[in-house]
Design a protein around this motif. Structure first.
Motif, PDB file in Angstrom:
ATOM      1  N   ALA A   1      53.069  54.952  40.999  1.00 13.64           N
ATOM      2  CA  ALA A   1      52.472  55.769  39.941  1.00 13.64           C
ATOM      3  C   ALA A   1      53.498  56.100  38.859  1.00 13.64           C
ATOM      4  O   ALA A   1      53.169  56.142  37.668  1.00 13.64           O
ATOM      5  N   THR A   2      54.742  56.332  39.269  1.00 13.20           N
ATOM      6  CA  THR A   2      55.810  56.590  38.296  1.00 13.20           C
ATOM      7  C   THR A   2      56.023  55.376  37.392  1.00 13.20           C
ATOM      8  O   THR A   2      56.123  55.501  36.170  1.00 13.20           O
TER       9      THR A   2
ATOM     10  N   ALA B   1      53.847  53.084  36.811  1.00 15.04           N
ATOM     11  CA  ALA B   1      52.623  52.941  36.012  1.00 15.04           C
ATOM     12  C   ALA B   1      52.685  53.817  34.771  1.00 15.04           C
ATOM     13  O   ALA B   1      52.322  53.387  33.667  1.00 15.04           O
ATOM     14  N   VAL B   2      53.152  55.060  34.922  1.00 14.37           N
ATOM     15  CA  VAL B   2      53.252  55.967  33.776  1.00 14.37           C
ATOM     16  C   VAL B   2      54.291  55.468  32.780  1.00 14.37           C
ATOM     17  O   VAL B   2      54.080  55.523  31.559  1.00 14.37           O
TER      18      VAL B   2
ATOM     19  N   VAL C   1      47.153  50.387  33.821  1.00 16.32           N
ATOM     20  CA  VAL C   1      47.931  51.447  34.471  1.00 16.32           C
ATOM     21  C   VAL C   1      47.419  52.850  34.153  1.00 16.32           C
ATOM     22  O   VAL C   1      48.133  53.840  34.328  1.00 16.32           O
TER      23      VAL C   1
ATOM     24  N   TRP D   1      45.520  54.562  35.812  1.00 12.33           N
ATOM     25  CA  TRP D   1      45.290  55.276  37.063  1.00 12.33           C
ATOM     26  C   TRP D   1      46.461  56.151  37.500  1.00 12.33           C
ATOM     27  O   TRP D   1      46.331  56.968  38.416  1.00 12.33           O
ATOM     28  N   GLY D   2      47.614  56.013  36.865  1.00 13.28           N
ATOM     29  CA  GLY D   2      48.834  56.656  37.330  1.00 13.28           C
ATOM     30  C   GLY D   2      48.730  58.157  37.529  1.00 13.28           C
ATOM     31  O   GLY D   2      49.046  58.688  38.603  1.00 13.28           O
TER      32      GLY D   2
ATOM     33  N   CYS E   1      61.311  60.549  41.930  1.00 13.43           N
ATOM     34  CA  CYS E   1      60.232  60.209  40.992  1.00 13.43           C
ATOM     35  C   CYS E   1      60.040  61.267  39.919  1.00 13.43           C
ATOM     36  O   CYS E   1      59.820  60.955  38.749  1.00 13.43           O
TER      37      CYS E   1
ATOM     38  N   TYR F   1      60.294  60.704  35.990  1.00 13.81           N
ATOM     39  CA  TYR F   1      59.151  61.010  35.123  1.00 13.81           C
ATOM     40  C   TYR F   1      59.585  61.898  33.951  1.00 13.81           C
ATOM     41  O   TYR F   1      59.183  61.679  32.801  1.00 13.81           O
TER      42      TYR F   1
END
Length: 347
Positions: free
Chosen positions: A20-21, A23-24, A54, A56-57, A289, A293
């Motif tokens: 997810a990281t 993806a962002v 991406v 969905w992140g 993460c 971020y």
């Protein structure tokens, strides 16, 4: 971490955080220039596709929090003294940092401290969810009620608004009258409790506690593929129709992005992560993460100032290269900050 500890840990959450990281970060790399690049050019199409893949992140981040926090009995005092305090400290520390380097008048910088950098809206939102845990937990812990809550939220927050958007973009009279009817009905209902990110909070817990068989998972994966393709196709078609870059179907609260997040969460949960060495790496990366971020927009900006951006060479290669570079640097800085006694409270 020893092998037994890794085996007992729900390591898929670590994979979710890291993925997810990334993806962002990819979202912000590909988002740079999305609204200003000439539409229908190869570059714009690459940005649009990578952007769509991406979305969905953020949703998965919230689902992870819901799965972890709603499954435990955490005293309200601890929620505030440990988790909310940590997030609030990070928010103001990094808001001050970005306000200082961001420029502007004194009043603009003061306002920036309280509003946060563009990517930091996520922190107050999570704080709000943590504050509501005592109210959300009884819903999440009753499968029948949580399913009702998710279905009701899905109808009012995702389906009806998306129908309105689709009719607005593709419909003709008298279909265009339907959104006004929906708006009148849902506006008067005023069910604020089902609006927003709590649905992902509850959904994460629900998906983590129920057991899905292969057939159910297969259906979710098919829906996820439909979600990914729909995001790409709808944005392209509407953009070609209006002549302006479409962002309507890139939003978190759309059916297509919801299906993306659902499929990603389920796939990562049920994937067999049996490589112990890789698991250990992901567990370690997972701890950093949050710091990655927080710092990644600055890294993107600094790299852009060197002249390296998605316009320099082939857009596919440049997006991948810049994303990998930003991710690597962000994690390295996060690791360093996490080992500095005072600063590690902010990451």
């Amino acid at each position: 971490m020893d092998n037994q500890a890794v085996e007992n840990r729900k390591v898929y959450f670590d994979y979710m955080r890291v993925f997810a990281t990334i993806a962002v970060i990819l979202l912000h790399v590909s988002g740079d220039g999305y609204n200003t690049t000439a539409i229908n050019s190869l570059h714009w199409h690459v940005l649009e596709v990578s952007n769509s893949l991406v979305r969905w992140g953020v949703s998965v981040f919230v689902m992870i929090s819901g799965a972890l926090f709603l499954s435990r009995d955490i005293p309200l005092k601890k929620i505030y003294s440990k988790y909310i305090l940590h997030l609030a400290t990070a928010f103001f520390a990094w808001s001050i940092f970005y306000a200082i380097i961001g420029g502007g008048t004194l009043s603009e910088r003061v306002l920036a401290v309280f509003s946060g950098h563009f990517h930091m809206w996520f922190i107050p939102m999570i704080i709000g969810l943590y504050m509501c845990i005592p109210f959300i937990k009884p819903i999440a812990n009753n499968q029948k009620i949580s399913r009702y809550y998710i279905i009701l939220s899905f109808l009012l927050v995702f389906i009806i608004p998306e129908i309105n958007s689709l009719i607005g973009d593709f419909g003709t009279y008298p279909l265009t009258f339907i959104p006004r009817i929906f708006s009148a009905l849902t506006g008067n209902l005023s069910i604020k409790m089902v609006l927003g990110f709590p649905v992902f909070f509850v959904l994460g817990h629900h998906l983590n506690t129920v057991i899905l068989d292969k057939k159910q998972r297969r259906i979710i994966y098919i829906l996820g593929i439909i979600g990914f393709l729909s995001t790409i196709i709808l944005c392209i078609v509407v953009t070609m129709k209006t002549g302006k870059a479409c962002t309507t179907y890139l939003e978190t609260f759309t059916v297509n992005v919801f299906l993306e997040a659902l499929a990603v969460f389920v796939w990562i949960k049920y994937k067999k992560w049996d490589n112990i060495k890789l698991n250990n790496i992901m567990i370690k990366l997972s701890k950093y993460c949050f710091g990655a971020y927080l710092i990644h927009p600055l890294i993107i900006r600094l790299i852009d100032k060197t002249g390296l951006n998605t316009f320099v060479f082939n857009p596919i290669i440049s997006i991948i290269f810049i994303t990998i570079t930003v991710t690597a640097i962000s994690y390295v800085i996060s690791i360093i900050l996490n080992h500095i006694p005072f600063i590690r409270r902010t990451v």
